[in-house]
Scaffold this motif. Structure first.
Motif, PDB file in Angstrom:
ATOM      1  N   GLU A  23       0.862  -1.220  -0.144  1.00 16.76           N
ATOM      2  CA  GLU A  23       0.043  -0.092  -0.181  1.00 16.76           C
ATOM      3  C   GLU A  23       0.895   1.368  -0.038  1.00 16.76           C
ATOM      4  OE1 GLU A  23      -3.515   0.394   2.613  1.00 16.76           O
ATOM      5  OE2 GLU A  23      -3.545  -1.600   2.823  1.00 16.76           O
ATOM      6  N   GLU A  24       1.864   1.194   0.935  1.00 10.30           N
ATOM      7  CA  GLU A  24       2.867   2.439   0.833  1.00 10.30           C
ATOM      8  C   GLU A  24       3.445   2.757  -0.537  1.00 10.30           C
ATOM      9  OE1 GLU A  24       7.067   3.250   3.005  1.00 10.30           O
ATOM     10  OE2 GLU A  24       5.363   2.717   4.164  1.00 10.30           O
ATOM     11  N   ASP A  25       3.785   1.849  -1.510  1.00 10.50           N
ATOM     12  CA  ASP A  25       4.410   1.938  -2.423  1.00 10.50           C
ATOM     13  C   ASP A  25       3.505   2.250  -3.597  1.00 10.50           C
ATOM     14  OD1 ASP A  25       7.039   1.406  -1.970  1.00 10.50           O
ATOM     15  OD2 ASP A  25       6.909  -0.699  -2.525  1.00 10.50           O
ATOM     16  N   LYS A  28       2.370   6.012  -3.073  1.00  9.35           N
ATOM     17  CA  LYS A  28       3.678   6.883  -3.447  1.00  9.35           C
ATOM     18  C   LYS A  28       3.726   7.200  -4.920  1.00  9.35           C
ATOM     19  CE  LYS A  28       7.203   5.683  -1.164  1.00  9.35           C
ATOM     20  NZ  LYS A  28       8.563   5.197  -0.733  1.00  9.35           N
TER      21      LYS A  28
END
Length: 115
Positions: A23-25, A28
């Motif tokens: 989810e973080e990637d 971003k």
């Protein structure tokens, strides 16, 4: 030359691979975009939508709204399967003319980080 069903299966696998991206990637690097994939040797077009939640399943044919996709991929059926299976390097395929991607420079940079 791959079959239509093999191409559908490869695109389904691509959707699953995008689901594996953290989810973080995705937060971003993903911006909501429509995506089309034209399979040159089969004369087919698939379209889908990329967003923070992942990649929606591809459907066959042009988008219902008739608008051109933000990211357009043109590829032969065998190359699609090889690319999704990890047997074909995207950068080499692009440089060799086996894959064409029509997208903004920013979209290309974001996609490179995800693939």
């Amino acid at each position: 030359m791959a079959t239509v069903d093999e191409c559908r299966a490869a695109l389904t696998k691509l959707v699953a691979q995008f689901d594996e991206i953290g989810e973080e990637d995705r937060a971003k690097h993903v911006v909501e975009r429509t995506v089309s994939c034209r399979i040159t040797d089969l004369g087919l077009m698939f379209h889908g939508r990329l967003h923070h939640g992942g990649l929606d399943p591809f459907t066959e044919g042009p988008p219902a709204d008739g608008k051109p996709a933000d990211v357009k991929v043109t590829i032969a059926s065998d190359d699609l399967i090889a690319l999704v299976d990890g047997e074909l390097d995207l950068a080499r395929a692009l440089l060799g003319g086996r894959v064409k991607i029509d997208a903004s420079f920013g979209d290309l940079l974001r996609l490179r980080r995800l693939l």
